[in-house]
Motif scaffolding. Sequence first.
Motif, mmCIF file in Angstrom:
data_model
loop_
_atom_site.group_PDB
_atom_site.id
_atom_site.type_symbol
_atom_site.label_atom_id
_atom_site.label_comp_id
_atom_site.label_asym_id
_atom_site.label_seq_id
_atom_site.Cartn_x
_atom_site.Cartn_y
_atom_site.Cartn_z
ATOM 1 N N SER A 147 31.701 2.258 -13.105
ATOM 2 C CA SER A 147 30.290 2.655 -13.077
ATOM 3 C C SER A 147 29.757 2.379 -11.685
ATOM 4 O O SER A 147 30.394 1.695 -10.885
ATOM 5 N N GLY A 148 28.587 2.933 -11.382
ATOM 6 C CA GLY A 148 27.965 2.607 -10.100
ATOM 7 C C GLY A 148 27.368 3.795 -9.414
ATOM 8 O O GLY A 148 26.259 4.215 -9.715
ATOM 9 N N THR A 149 28.091 4.404 -8.487
ATOM 10 C CA THR A 149 27.560 5.479 -7.673
ATOM 11 C C THR A 149 27.420 6.754 -8.480
ATOM 12 O O THR A 149 27.863 6.864 -9.618
ATOM 13 N N VAL A 150 26.804 7.744 -7.868
ATOM 14 C CA VAL A 150 26.630 9.039 -8.519
ATOM 15 C C VAL A 150 27.984 9.627 -8.878
ATOM 16 O O VAL A 150 28.157 10.286 -9.904
ATOM 17 N N GLN A 151 28.997 9.363 -8.010
ATOM 18 C CA GLN A 151 30.322 9.933 -8.234
ATOM 19 C C GLN A 151 30.910 9.476 -9.561
ATOM 20 O O GLN A 151 31.563 10.242 -10.265
#
Length: 751
Positions: free
Chosen positions: A562-566
Amino acid sequence: MIFQHEVVASHIPFRLMNQHAVNDPIKLISMCPTMDLLAVCTETNSVWVARWFNALEKIWTLPAGKHANDKVEALTWRPDGKVIALGYSSGAIRLYNVDKLEMIHELFPPPIDSQQSFNSITSSAVNFLIWVQENESDNKNVNEQQINYLSTHPVQRYLPKLNTIPRAKPISNLLGNINESYEDELEDEPSNLIDLLIAGDASGNLHLSAKIIKASITPDLSYIILFVRASYTSPVVISKTSKNDRLVEVILNTGLLHTRKNEIRTLSQTYTTIKYLTEYIFEGFEQIKAEYENMKSNAKIYIDKFKLVLLENNANSKLSAEFVHFLATGKPSSLLQKYLEMHLTKRGLKDWESKGQKSFEQIREYIHHYVRPGCERLLLRLSTLIGYCKWQQKFKDLGLSESYVRSIIVYTECLVNRLENMLNAIDERYINFIEFHHWLQYEFDNIGLADHNQSQEAPPRIDISKVASYIKSSLHMDFLDNYFINPEEPAEIPLPNMLILRCNKMSTSTAYNVVNSVETEEFLDIIDNLIEGSEGTHLLFLDTRIVTQENQTFIYIAFCLSGTVQYSPPSLWVLRSSLKSDNERNSDPFNFEKSLDERTSEITFINLSNQERPNEYFRITDMQLFDDEKMHLIVTGINETENEVSSIAEINYSELNFVQVTGPYIIQVIEKSNRVNVVDQILDQKDLEKFTSLLVHQYRVITQFKPSKLTTNGARGLACILSEDKKRIIILDTNDQEDENEDNNDMMQFS
């Protein structure tokens, strides 16, 4: 229903078996693989084992003061459920017998290399433990002769037990208490199987700054698979508060651990017995030394009383000279008579004789019944090692040196010779000691008779030469000093200590050879740019399992990002890659590295969408690969009534829709590799429609509390869930084939 259900899914939920509450928050918890037991470490560093089937009944608790400054960071069970291993913040590993609550082994980390790179992680805290046993099915073609060809020699089976050493200190580094352990208890049944305990810390020796976060091993012990977070400098993400990592799978060929496992097992058993025997000899020798010092101190008490007489009369003399004069003339000097009548006394003389006689007998007993038999048993074990040394085909690569073993035999024989000399000295001094006291007792009686003008008794048959010899050389009872300390070389290591050092060095040599035979076979770059700061990608959870199907071995890796837009929303990935079998490696050894580079892996992306709220996604709290087919997840989502719901869900990970990717890669220097990692390859394809949405086989809503951690026991079909406050647990039966009306008596069969 927030989950998408399989058509053939069972609607019988996970059956609740029990729920318990504890006072202190739980830090670590592990289920026994064979019994209804839980091993728990609380946040207050209290470690205990308890039965969970009915009430939570503690069967033992590690004493609070035990290793108080060393925090437990990992724990695991031996596959048979009889021993637990605890990993500590200091890097130490301690094994405890569950039945007896005694430490049976203790391991310490090697000292940190002073030349270690300044930017490497130097923490040595054990952050994971895994204990596996070789799969018995991998040895089904091994005949009984191969299993037993290294078993204990029959002569050793018929030797009597070593006697218990009185007042011996516990041998905590090996057996817990020497008074309750015997050499023959160290013998395992002849077997071709081997147990392996793998421990990892934050100082991964991979020539990079790496933190080992997970490990697994193939059923035949041929490969160890490590998962590490490797630090590197990212040209893309620059943050003063973030740390850039990549997740790398490292496959290690276990070398001798696989090809010489029978020999290693045999040597480890022999080394364990030798360790016990050297400790036994050392403790016996220490008891001899302690009794000898006690004998000297008793003699010193009566000798020092004569010094008081000299001080009172401002005289200068020696007690030995006074006794010689008394022996030669038959009349004591005034100083000696005052000493005999006022300070030694007849009662004191009998006490001196009684204590001295007891010490002589005790030292003889220690030598005859304990230390010498221990040395003889040690020589027998060492002679067995000599036989192994001559078996070059089997033991040449295991660091076993015939000349070194013979040097230990020489040391042992020197100790036996020293013990014989000690016995001779003790026998001689004992006779002289008894003659001296008989003479002195007779003279003491004559002094009393003369004071009362009574006729003297007939003198007993006393050997005056022995009395004189005792007065001359043994009055101070220091006749054994040279056997404990060499006056010519006072810094010389005592023989019992030398035996321990040399035997430890011998076993360490084998251990180093085994460790050095482990080689890095390949790396698989799974994902880059993992960030521990406020930006970037977060690796939430990771689990791995090795599965053997139809003579082919697969490595399954499940992880959540999880985390960035990617990588948003949170995504669940399962990577599957195969391992080369021994036959495949041996068929074309010259093209092995090439074949590794050409191999392919498969991966699947699991969509965590909420069926009732399509624009929202589940949050995974914990997950475990339960067995060779099923994965269990703790997932949280919002239902149609706007309430947060947490559930334990089961999916069949082996039948997911996998997509092929290139790799694994041979990467010798990860930082310089320009390969595209596995996850980025899939995202670059922009073809996520091929992947699987979350398809649940069965699930159960957790209503008791908000869950935080999942612990499972796939072999027995059990799952344990820990609450968010870490003070409550529930235990579930995950076997969906059981009858809902099964009574508690049938459930007890789990024990």
